[in-house]
Design a protein around this motif. Structure first.
Motif, PDB file in Angstrom:
ATOM      1  N   SER A  21      23.850  24.667 -17.199  1.00  0.00           N
ATOM      2  CA  SER A  21      24.569  25.264 -16.081  1.00  0.00           C
ATOM      3  C   SER A  21      23.618  25.455 -14.915  1.00  0.00           C
ATOM      4  O   SER A  21      22.434  25.734 -15.109  1.00  0.00           O
ATOM      5  N   CYS A  22      24.161  25.335 -13.725  1.00  0.00           N
ATOM      6  CA  CYS A  22      23.401  25.583 -12.500  1.00  0.00           C
ATOM      7  C   CYS A  22      24.276  26.434 -11.599  1.00  0.00           C
ATOM      8  O   CYS A  22      25.376  26.005 -11.207  1.00  0.00           O
ATOM      9  N   ILE A  23      23.795  27.618 -11.281  1.00  0.00           N
ATOM     10  CA  ILE A  23      24.530  28.514 -10.406  1.00  0.00           C
ATOM     11  C   ILE A  23      23.845  28.536  -9.048  1.00  0.00           C
ATOM     12  O   ILE A  23      22.638  28.767  -8.953  1.00  0.00           O
ATOM     13  N   ALA A  24      24.629  28.300  -8.016  1.00  0.00           N
ATOM     14  CA  ALA A  24      24.105  28.270  -6.660  1.00  0.00           C
ATOM     15  C   ALA A  24      24.465  29.550  -5.918  1.00  0.00           C
ATOM     16  O   ALA A  24      25.560  30.076  -6.079  1.00  0.00           O
ATOM     17  N   SER A  25      23.555  30.025  -5.103  1.00  0.00           N
ATOM     18  CA  SER A  25      23.812  31.188  -4.264  1.00  0.00           C
ATOM     19  C   SER A  25      23.174  30.962  -2.906  1.00  0.00           C
ATOM     20  O   SER A  25      22.285  30.131  -2.748  1.00  0.00           O
ATOM     21  N   GLY A  26      23.684  31.694  -1.929  1.00  0.00           N
ATOM     22  CA  GLY A  26      23.113  31.621  -0.595  1.00  0.00           C
ATOM     23  C   GLY A  26      23.898  30.777   0.367  1.00  0.00           C
ATOM     24  O   GLY A  26      23.682  30.832   1.573  1.00  0.00           O
ATOM     25  N   SER A  27      24.830  29.994  -0.162  1.00  0.00           N
ATOM     26  CA  SER A  27      25.637  29.159   0.711  1.00  0.00           C
ATOM     27  C   SER A  27      26.851  28.662  -0.069  1.00  0.00           C
ATOM     28  O   SER A  27      26.808  28.580  -1.298  1.00  0.00           O
ATOM     29  N   THR A  28      27.885  28.357   0.654  1.00  0.00           N
ATOM     30  CA  THR A  28      29.046  27.729   0.034  1.00  0.00           C
ATOM     31  C   THR A  28      28.807  26.233   0.010  1.00  0.00           C
ATOM     32  O   THR A  28      28.755  25.588   1.042  1.00  0.00           O
ATOM     33  N   LEU A  29      28.654  25.691  -1.167  1.00  0.00           N
ATOM     34  CA  LEU A  29      28.223  24.308  -1.296  1.00  0.00           C
ATOM     35  C   LEU A  29      29.411  23.352  -1.331  1.00  0.00           C
ATOM     36  O   LEU A  29      29.561  22.541  -2.240  1.00  0.00           O
ATOM     37  N   VAL A  30      30.243  23.459  -0.321  1.00  0.00           N
ATOM     38  CA  VAL A  30      31.369  22.544  -0.201  1.00  0.00           C
ATOM     39  C   VAL A  30      30.906  21.347   0.609  1.00  0.00           C
ATOM     40  O   VAL A  30      30.208  21.493   1.601  1.00  0.00           O
ATOM     41  N   TRP A  31      31.321  20.174   0.172  1.00  0.00           N
ATOM     42  CA  TRP A  31      30.908  18.926   0.813  1.00  0.00           C
ATOM     43  C   TRP A  31      29.400  18.729   0.717  1.00  0.00           C
ATOM     44  O   TRP A  31      28.752  18.250   1.643  1.00  0.00           O
ATOM     45  N   TRP A  32      28.869  19.114  -0.425  1.00  0.00           N
ATOM     46  CA  TRP A  32      27.470  18.897  -0.742  1.00  0.00           C
ATOM     47  C   TRP A  32      27.373  17.972  -1.945  1.00  0.00           C
ATOM     48  O   TRP A  32      28.303  17.815  -2.713  1.00  0.00           O
ATOM     49  N   TYR A  33      26.200  17.406  -2.128  1.00  0.00           N
ATOM     50  CA  TYR A  33      25.868  16.746  -3.378  1.00  0.00           C
ATOM     51  C   TYR A  33      25.092  17.731  -4.250  1.00  0.00           C
ATOM     52  O   TYR A  33      24.154  18.379  -3.782  1.00  0.00           O
ATOM     53  N   ALA A 101      25.854  16.599   2.395  1.00  0.00           N
ATOM     54  CA  ALA A 101      26.260  15.207   2.420  1.00  0.00           C
ATOM     55  C   ALA A 101      25.562  14.499   3.562  1.00  0.00           C
ATOM     56  O   ALA A 101      25.606  14.941   4.698  1.00  0.00           O
ATOM     57  N   SER A 102      24.874  13.451   3.273  1.00  0.00           N
ATOM     58  CA  SER A 102      24.151  12.698   4.289  1.00  0.00           C
ATOM     59  C   SER A 102      23.882  11.323   3.735  1.00  0.00           C
ATOM     60  O   SER A 102      24.216  11.011   2.595  1.00  0.00           O
ATOM     61  N   ALA A 103      23.277  10.494   4.558  1.00  0.00           N
ATOM     62  CA  ALA A 103      22.992   9.139   4.124  1.00  0.00           C
ATOM     63  C   ALA A 103      21.958   9.152   2.997  1.00  0.00           C
ATOM     64  O   ALA A 103      21.126  10.031   2.926  1.00  0.00           O
ATOM     65  N   GLY A 104      22.026   8.146   2.177  1.00  0.00           N
ATOM     66  CA  GLY A 104      21.070   8.040   1.092  1.00  0.00           C
ATOM     67  C   GLY A 104      21.743   8.221  -0.247  1.00  0.00           C
ATOM     68  O   GLY A 104      22.689   8.997  -0.371  1.00  0.00           O
ATOM     69  N   SER A 105      21.247   7.516  -1.219  1.00  0.00           N
ATOM     70  CA  SER A 105      21.834   7.585  -2.551  1.00  0.00           C
ATOM     71  C   SER A 105      21.725   8.992  -3.116  1.00  0.00           C
ATOM     72  O   SER A 105      20.655   9.616  -3.047  1.00  0.00           O
ATOM     73  N   PRO A 106      22.794   9.497  -3.725  1.00  0.00           N
ATOM     74  CA  PRO A 106      22.720  10.823  -4.352  1.00  0.00           C
ATOM     75  C   PRO A 106      21.843  10.845  -5.597  1.00  0.00           C
ATOM     76  O   PRO A 106      21.613  11.901  -6.176  1.00  0.00           O
ATOM     77  N   LEU A 107      21.352   9.677  -6.012  1.00  0.00           N
ATOM     78  CA  LEU A 107      20.452   9.636  -7.156  1.00  0.00           C
ATOM     79  C   LEU A 107      18.981   9.573  -6.755  1.00  0.00           C
ATOM     80  O   LEU A 107      18.109   9.430  -7.589  1.00  0.00           O
ATOM     81  N   HIS A 108      18.728   9.670  -5.468  1.00  0.00           N
ATOM     82  CA  HIS A 108      17.343   9.677  -4.996  1.00  0.00           C
ATOM     83  C   HIS A 108      16.882  11.116  -4.819  1.00  0.00           C
ATOM     84  O   HIS A 108      17.347  11.832  -3.931  1.00  0.00           O
ATOM     85  N   GLY A 109      15.950  11.549  -5.631  1.00  0.00           N
ATOM     86  CA  GLY A 109      15.514  12.931  -5.600  1.00  0.00           C
ATOM     87  C   GLY A 109      14.903  13.350  -4.275  1.00  0.00           C
ATOM     88  O   GLY A 109      14.990  14.513  -3.890  1.00  0.00           O
ATOM     89  N   ASP A 110      14.280  12.418  -3.593  1.00  0.00           N
ATOM     90  CA  ASP A 110      13.624  12.753  -2.325  1.00  0.00           C
ATOM     91  C   ASP A 110      14.612  13.177  -1.245  1.00  0.00           C
ATOM     92  O   ASP A 110      14.196  13.733  -0.218  1.00  0.00           O
ATOM     93  N   THR A 111      15.899  12.903  -1.446  1.00  0.00           N
ATOM     94  CA  THR A 111      16.894  13.267  -0.431  1.00  0.00           C
ATOM     95  C   THR A 111      17.415  14.688  -0.614  1.00  0.00           C
ATOM     96  O   THR A 111      18.194  15.160   0.195  1.00  0.00           O
ATOM     97  N   TYR A 112      16.962  15.365  -1.675  1.00  0.00           N
ATOM     98  CA  TYR A 112      17.468  16.708  -1.955  1.00  0.00           C
ATOM     99  C   TYR A 112      16.563  17.771  -1.360  1.00  0.00           C
ATOM    100  O   TYR A 112      15.337  17.659  -1.404  1.00  0.00           O
ATOM    101  N   ASP A 113      17.220  18.804  -0.825  1.00  0.00           N
ATOM    102  CA  ASP A 113      16.495  19.858  -0.118  1.00  0.00           C
ATOM    103  C   ASP A 113      16.209  21.082  -0.977  1.00  0.00           C
ATOM    104  O   ASP A 113      15.252  21.818  -0.719  1.00  0.00           O
ATOM    105  N   TYR A 114      17.057  21.326  -1.963  1.00  0.00           N
ATOM    106  CA  TYR A 114      16.947  22.546  -2.743  1.00  0.00           C
ATOM    107  C   TYR A 114      16.865  22.212  -4.229  1.00  0.00           C
ATOM    108  O   TYR A 114      17.607  21.351  -4.721  1.00  0.00           O
ATOM    109  N   TRP A 115      15.982  22.928  -4.908  1.00  0.00           N
ATOM    110  CA  TRP A 115      15.734  22.677  -6.320  1.00  0.00           C
ATOM    111  C   TRP A 115      15.650  23.978  -7.096  1.00  0.00           C
ATOM    112  O   TRP A 115      15.180  24.999  -6.570  1.00  0.00           O
ATOM    113  N   GLY A 116      16.119  23.925  -8.345  1.00  0.00           N
ATOM    114  CA  GLY A 116      15.922  25.049  -9.233  1.00  0.00           C
ATOM    115  C   GLY A 116      14.576  24.969  -9.925  1.00  0.00           C
ATOM    116  O   GLY A 116      13.808  24.027  -9.707  1.00  0.00           O
TER     117      GLY A 116
END
Length: 125
Positions: A21-33, A101-116
């Motif tokens: 499980s991954c619980i997100a807080s701090g923002s409404t993650l609608v239209w996110w990957y 949501a932005s350009a770039g494959s959703p399987l490319h880790g370098d495109t992600y801004d937030y990590w657990g």
């Protein structure tokens, strides 16, 4: 600022199942990957699965399709990874990640801004 917290890792025998499980807080993650990545000792990080929260479209990394299922519960700001048929090669630290949501494959880790911080999955007999 988005905070992601994973849970559900543990030790399991080959052929077993776990649900992360991954619980997100701090923002409404609608239209996110939202995605799961994993990294085993001495190996590069690899993509496991990603889901687009706007329409539930999913994509899977190599070697897990058919065994793993990613899903979300937008009301809980949660993303899950159901893992079935686990084998020792699945042993790794599993990380949850998020990006807009932005350009770039959703399987490319370098495109992600937030990590657990990660949750450990160990598969052994």
């Amino acid at each position: 600022q988005v905070h992601l917290e994973e849970s559900g890792g543990g030790s399991v025998q080959p052929g077993g199942s776990l649900t992360l499980s991954c619980i997100a807080s701090g923002s409404t993650l609608v239209w996110w990957y939202m995605a799961w990545f994993r990294q085993a000792p001495g190996k590069e990080r690899e993509a496991v699965a990603a889901i687009y929260t706007g329409n539930d479209n999913t994509v899977y990394g190599r070697g897990v399709k058919g065994r793993f299922t990613i899903s979300q519960d937008s009301a809980k700001s949660a993303v899950y990874l159901q893992m079935n048929g686990l084998n020792p090669e699945d042993t790794a630290m599993y990380y949850c990640a998020a990006r807009r949501a932005s350009a770039g494959s959703p399987l490319h880790g370098d495109t992600y801004d937030y990590w657990g911080q990660g949750t450990q999955v160990t598969v052994s007999s």
